[in-house]
Scaffold this active site. Structure first.
Site, PDB file in Angstrom:
ATOM      1  N   ASP A  12      47.717 -92.001  53.800  1.00 35.93           N
ATOM      2  CA  ASP A  12      47.382 -91.284  55.065  1.00 35.93           C
ATOM      3  C   ASP A  12      48.447 -91.440  55.877  1.00 35.93           C
ATOM      4  O   ASP A  12      48.979 -92.334  56.026  1.00 35.93           O
ATOM      5  CB  ASP A  12      45.745 -91.145  55.384  1.00 35.93           C
ATOM      6  CG  ASP A  12      45.749 -90.127  56.839  1.00 35.93           C
ATOM      7  OD1 ASP A  12      46.088 -89.234  56.525  1.00 35.93           O
ATOM      8  OD2 ASP A  12      45.198 -90.762  57.769  1.00 35.93           O
ATOM      9  N   SER A  13      48.563 -90.627  57.121  1.00 37.05           N
ATOM     10  CA  SER A  13      49.359 -90.865  58.136  1.00 37.05           C
ATOM     11  C   SER A  13      48.605 -92.060  59.059  1.00 37.05           C
ATOM     12  O   SER A  13      49.343 -92.766  59.764  1.00 37.05           O
ATOM     13  CB  SER A  13      49.463 -89.883  58.972  1.00 37.05           C
ATOM     14  OG  SER A  13      47.975 -89.443  59.737  1.00 37.05           O
ATOM     15  N   CYS A  75      45.643 -86.585  53.192  1.00 34.85           N
ATOM     16  CA  CYS A  75      45.884 -86.221  54.528  1.00 34.85           C
ATOM     17  C   CYS A  75      46.323 -84.791  54.226  1.00 34.85           C
ATOM     18  O   CYS A  75      47.101 -84.382  53.320  1.00 34.85           O
ATOM     19  CB  CYS A  75      47.312 -87.069  54.682  1.00 34.85           C
ATOM     20  SG  CYS A  75      48.047 -86.481  56.054  1.00 34.85           S
ATOM     21  N   GLU A 154      42.434 -92.964  65.895  1.00 34.77           N
ATOM     22  CA  GLU A 154      43.477 -94.189  65.632  1.00 34.77           C
ATOM     23  C   GLU A 154      42.977 -95.413  66.525  1.00 34.77           C
ATOM     24  O   GLU A 154      43.378 -96.549  66.199  1.00 34.77           O
ATOM     25  CB  GLU A 154      44.966 -93.745  65.520  1.00 34.77           C
ATOM     26  CG  GLU A 154      45.286 -92.736  64.490  1.00 34.77           C
ATOM     27  CD  GLU A 154      45.359 -93.876  63.324  1.00 34.77           C
ATOM     28  OE1 GLU A 154      45.688 -94.778  63.346  1.00 34.77           O
ATOM     29  OE2 GLU A 154      45.037 -93.290  62.110  1.00 34.77           O
ATOM     30  N   CYS A 186      41.266 -82.227  58.636  1.00 36.24           N
ATOM     31  CA  CYS A 186      42.016 -83.462  58.908  1.00 36.24           C
ATOM     32  C   CYS A 186      40.854 -84.302  58.472  1.00 36.24           C
ATOM     33  O   CYS A 186      39.846 -84.474  59.104  1.00 36.24           O
ATOM     34  CB  CYS A 186      42.203 -83.533  60.355  1.00 36.24           C
ATOM     35  SG  CYS A 186      43.041 -85.019  60.924  1.00 36.24           S
ATOM     36  N   HIS A 188      40.869 -87.279  59.348  1.00 36.56           N
ATOM     37  CA  HIS A 188      40.441 -88.236  60.375  1.00 36.56           C
ATOM     38  C   HIS A 188      39.074 -87.629  60.795  1.00 36.56           C
ATOM     39  O   HIS A 188      38.381 -88.575  61.157  1.00 36.56           O
ATOM     40  CB  HIS A 188      41.378 -88.308  61.627  1.00 36.56           C
ATOM     41  CG  HIS A 188      42.508 -89.084  61.393  1.00 36.56           C
ATOM     42  ND1 HIS A 188      43.708 -88.635  60.789  1.00 36.56           N
ATOM     43  CD2 HIS A 188      42.917 -90.404  61.948  1.00 36.56           C
ATOM     44  CE1 HIS A 188      44.857 -89.840  60.850  1.00 36.56           C
ATOM     45  NE2 HIS A 188      44.302 -90.735  61.531  1.00 36.56           N
TER      46      HIS A 188
END
Ligand code: DGL
Length: 275
Positions: A12-13, A75, A154, A186, A188
């Site tokens: 993932d990012s 992602c 994050e 997403c 996240h």
């Protein structure tokens, strides 16, 4: 040595893909995983398709060098921008990607009105257009990119007033349109489900696609004869292109346990080396 005992590569990012890792660990405890968070480049959402394709190719090469037997693009943004590209570049590698869960939302909504939260690159991609065309008939979709939310997660900020304000900006207008379902597009966003549910109320269904993605990984492992039958509990290795301490600090909050992270550097947009 049979490749079935090799790990599954997941990327993932940033830490978003850990929401997919959680589901995989619950469903497939015998599988080992190599997790890569590209915190050196997060967020991907505002980036160009070409950049995301290059990053995804470099990460895939790195994960294959670590003997990954299957790659999970955990992602939505990278899946939208790069999944087809990766399947073309690595035609002998099994891939599983993400797609916004419009199908289950459309099948269960009572009001016919569904909210979708994802990044700009996800909404702009052909994959989302295809999902809407295939499954969106008969429902009204309300989209929002939640600017700044990935950055909050994050930092491990899952419940502050700042994080709440970002979500209220997205969800309040949708509630006024009488949505009864929210799709998390997403990886996240599952980490702020408690806050989302607090804002929308218990009557609104919030869909986290991670369990379904994990079931797809299992199906592909089965179909490819790659299921780890060793009977031993798998282990997970973590890598980041960003700050090791920052990622390790998030594990107790996001995974409910600690973990050690190894650092890597990008040599250019395509090549990764261990730090
Ligand atoms: N977690 C990723 C997704 O599912 C990317 C978020 C970002 O880096 O913008 O889209």
């Amino acid at each position: 040595m049979s490749s079935s005992i090799f790990p599954i590569g997941v990327f993932d990012s940033g830490v978003g893909g850990l929401s997919v890792l959680r589901a995989m660990r619950a469903q497939m405890p015998n599988e080992s995983v190599i997790y890569f968070g590209d915190q050196g480049h997060v967020p991907y959402g505002p980036r160009s398709m070409e950049q995301i394709q290059r990053f995804s190719e470099g990460i895939t090469r790195f994960l294959l060098e670590q003997n990954s037997k299957l790659i999970v693009v955990a992602c939505n943004t990278a899946s939208a921008a790069a999944l087809k590209y990766l399947r073309g570049r690595f035609s002998d590698v099994p891939f599983v990607g993400m797609e916004p869960a419009v199908k289950p939302a459309a099948e269960t909504t009572k009001t016919g009105r569904v909210g979708v939260l994802a990044t700009p690159a996800t909404f702009q991609g052909a994959l989302y257009a295809s999902v809407v065309e295939r499954f969106g008939a008969g429902v009204e979709l309300f989209q929002h990119t939640c600017p700044g939310l990935v950055g909050q997660i994050e930092k491990g900020d899952l419940e502050s007033n700042t994080t709440r304000a970002i979500l209220e900006d997205a969800l309040t207008p949708m509630l006024e349109k009488n949505i009864d379902t929210v799709v998390l597009g997403c990886t996240h966003y599952p980490f702020v489900i408690p806050l989302i549910q607090n804002i929308v109320g218990e009557a609104v269904r919030v869909i986290d696609p991670a369990p379904a993605v994990s079931r797809q990984v299992r199906r592909l492992l089965d179909a490819s004869g790659l299921v780890n039958e060793s009977g031993k509990t798998g282990n997970t290795e973590f890598f980041t292109s960003g700050d090791v301490a920052a990622m390790e600090m998030l594990f107790p909050k996001l995974l409910g346990e600690g973990g050690k992270v190894q650092a890597v550097n990008w040599v250019n947009d395509l090549e990764i080396i261990l730090r």
